[in-house]
Design a protein around this motif. Structure first.
Motif, PDB file in Angstrom:
ATOM      1  N   UNK A 333       0.807  -1.220   0.000  1.00 54.23           N
ATOM      2  CA  UNK A 333       0.000   0.000   0.000  1.00 54.23           C
ATOM      3  C   UNK A 333       0.844   1.275   0.000  1.00 54.23           C
ATOM      4  N   UNK A 334       2.147   1.147   0.204  1.00 60.23           N
ATOM      5  CA  UNK A 334       2.997   2.330   0.269  1.00 60.23           C
ATOM      6  C   UNK A 334       3.104   2.970  -1.111  1.00 60.23           C
ATOM      7  N   UNK A 345       3.997   4.791   4.703  1.00 65.94           N
ATOM      8  CA  UNK A 345       4.568   3.812   5.621  1.00 65.94           C
ATOM      9  C   UNK A 345       3.457   3.187   6.468  1.00 65.94           C
ATOM     10  N   UNK A 346       3.860   2.247   7.329  1.00 67.48           N
ATOM     11  CA  UNK A 346       2.877   1.534   8.145  1.00 67.48           C
ATOM     12  C   UNK A 346       2.244   2.437   9.197  1.00 67.48           C
ATOM     13  N   UNK A 347       2.980   3.441   9.655  1.00 68.48           N
ATOM     14  CA  UNK A 347       2.396   4.397  10.607  1.00 68.48           C
ATOM     15  C   UNK A 347       1.161   5.058   9.995  1.00 68.48           C
ATOM     16  N   UNK A 348       1.307   5.505   8.748  1.00 68.43           N
ATOM     17  CA  UNK A 348       0.198   6.198   8.091  1.00 68.43           C
ATOM     18  C   UNK A 348      -0.939   5.234   7.760  1.00 68.43           C
ATOM     19  N   UNK A 349      -0.611   3.989   7.430  1.00 66.78           N
ATOM     20  CA  UNK A 349      -1.673   3.020   7.153  1.00 66.78           C
ATOM     21  C   UNK A 349      -2.449   2.709   8.436  1.00 66.78           C
ATOM     22  N   UNK A 350      -1.746   2.577   9.550  1.00 62.80           N
ATOM     23  CA  UNK A 350      -2.417   2.334  10.823  1.00 62.80           C
ATOM     24  C   UNK A 350      -3.350   3.498  11.176  1.00 62.80           C
TER      25      UNK A 350
END
Length: 397
Positions: A333-334, A345-350
């Motif tokens: 998804x990045x 990044x995963x921070x933004x996906x979370x």
């Protein structure tokens, strides 16, 4: 004001798992329908025999300070538990009971580490290992593992990372956040490396010991006699007995380690809660089969999560064999734009999942790998189904 704080504190980060859970609770208090899959906390009540033991302890007058290292009969029961479940021989002088396994680990690190000592930590790792080592002004040496090897460190990786500054190796099995469980043979191969370096201590975090999905009980690395004097075995009651708020952790270790931890704990917190200690006697005396109902339910939830994740395009994952987490790679998804937001990044996906799906997860950056999310399935089946239905709706566009 910040420059008045110690350098040690300024270098310490907040726990991202606790922060995300706090954010989820806040949003829920404001009326949002949040499903919290961020925290490692079983949703069961403690077993009845544990609750009854705590009530009896109150009636029997256990209201006062205990020895710093714990009641003597509790330490004897812990020794019996170690032998029964793990084939580890400890005597009561090798046991100390602390306010949760987190304090047990911190006691050990403060006992062992000096400035610029190196600590080998396989990644992904539990969030607090890294920060605890930094707090001790030591150096975390992070070894990346891969999904291909089920997130388990390989012997050659361990040996290559050892230097003359290496003081400690931290091992977690079953592992938070990946659910990985090391086999007997895998631990034996690691022990062959470690026995070459008798000055390196091994902290074996086994807090998820009973939450595993194979018939064979997980192996404790301390059973290998050549490295037994190097091993500190950490365990507790938070996960297996669903006693997170009771704060009971303990270690089995060489006496010199236990004596050091006793000295630190005596100046920090003194003894562990007396009523919780009496309940712990009842818990640890019990046959592990008495908590099998929780493990059966966790396995059903794991399988449900795996089935639902297959329907989410872009999630790459393996099949965890223990604990109650799934750790998918979400790097697909990045660089994509979802619901008007560019994901880097995963921070933004979370954050996106919290905003759009109202589902709380934790970014893999907290665990040493930015490409992943940690998702807990310590929730009811209904909540899991609803959470992953929302995640699918958010991401499958």
């Amino acid at each position: 004001m910040k420059n008045r704080l110690s350098h040690r504190l300024q270098n310490l980060s907040y726990s991202q798992t606790i922060s995300m859970s706090a954010k989820a609770r806040y949003l829920k208090s404001k009326g949002y329908d949040i499903i919290n899959l961020s925290l490692g906390e079983p949703d069961f009540l403690p077993p009845d025999f544990v609750l009854n033991a705590s009530k009896k302890a109150i009636d029997d007058g256990y209201h006062y300070y205990t020895p710093v290292s714990g009641y003597s009969d509790l330490k004897e029961v812990i020794c019996e538990k170690f032998y029964r479940d793990n084939n580890l021989r400890y005597n009561p002088s090798q046991i100390i009971v602390s306010t949760g396994a987190k304090q047990s680990i911190m006691n050990v690190l403060l006992s062992l580490l000096n400035k610029n000592d190196e600590v080998i930590i396989p990644s992904p790792y539990w969030v607090s290992y890294f920060q605890m080592v930094k707090f001790c002004e030591s150096i975390p040496v992070i070894i990346q593992t891969s999904m291909d090897h089920h997130f388990k460190i390989q012997p050659e990786q361990l040996e290559k990372s050892i230097t003359n500054k290496t003081k400690l190796f931290i091992l977690s099995t079953p592992c938070n956040p990946t659910g990985s469980v090391y086999s007997y043979q895998e631990l034996k191969e690691l022990s062959k490396i470690l026995q070459k370096y008798p000055n390196i201590m091994v902290l074996s975090d086994e807090i998820y010991e009973h939450i595993h999905y194979d018939k064979k009980h997980p192996t404790s690395i301390g059973i290998f006699s050549d490295i037994y004097p190097q091993v500190i075995t950490v365990n507790g009651l938070s996960k297996s007995f669903s006693m997170t708020g009771w704060r009971i952790g303990y270690i089995g270790a060489p006496e010199w380690i236990v004596n050091s931890c006793d000295k630190i704990q005596g100046q920090m917190t003194s003894c562990t809660n007396s009523i919780a200690q009496r309940a712990a006697v009842s818990a640890l005396k019990s046959c592990p089969s008495k908590i099998k109902y929780m493990i059966i339910e966790f396995k059903k939830r794991r399988n449900l999560v795996l089935d639902m994740m297959k329907e989410i395009h872009g999630f790459e994952f393996n099949k965890p064999k223990g604990a109650f987490y799934i750790f998918p790679n979400v790097s697909y998804f990045f660089g994509k734009t979802l619901h008007g937001k560019r994901i880097h990044n995963a921070d933004e996906l979370s954050e996106l999942l919290l905003d759009q799906s109202q589902v709380a997860t934790v970014s893999g950056s907290a665990f040493g790998n930015d490409n992943f999310l940690r998702i807990s399935y310590a929730s009811s089946e209904d909540k899991i189904i609803e959470a992953f239905t929302r995640i699918k709706s958010t991401l499958n566009i």
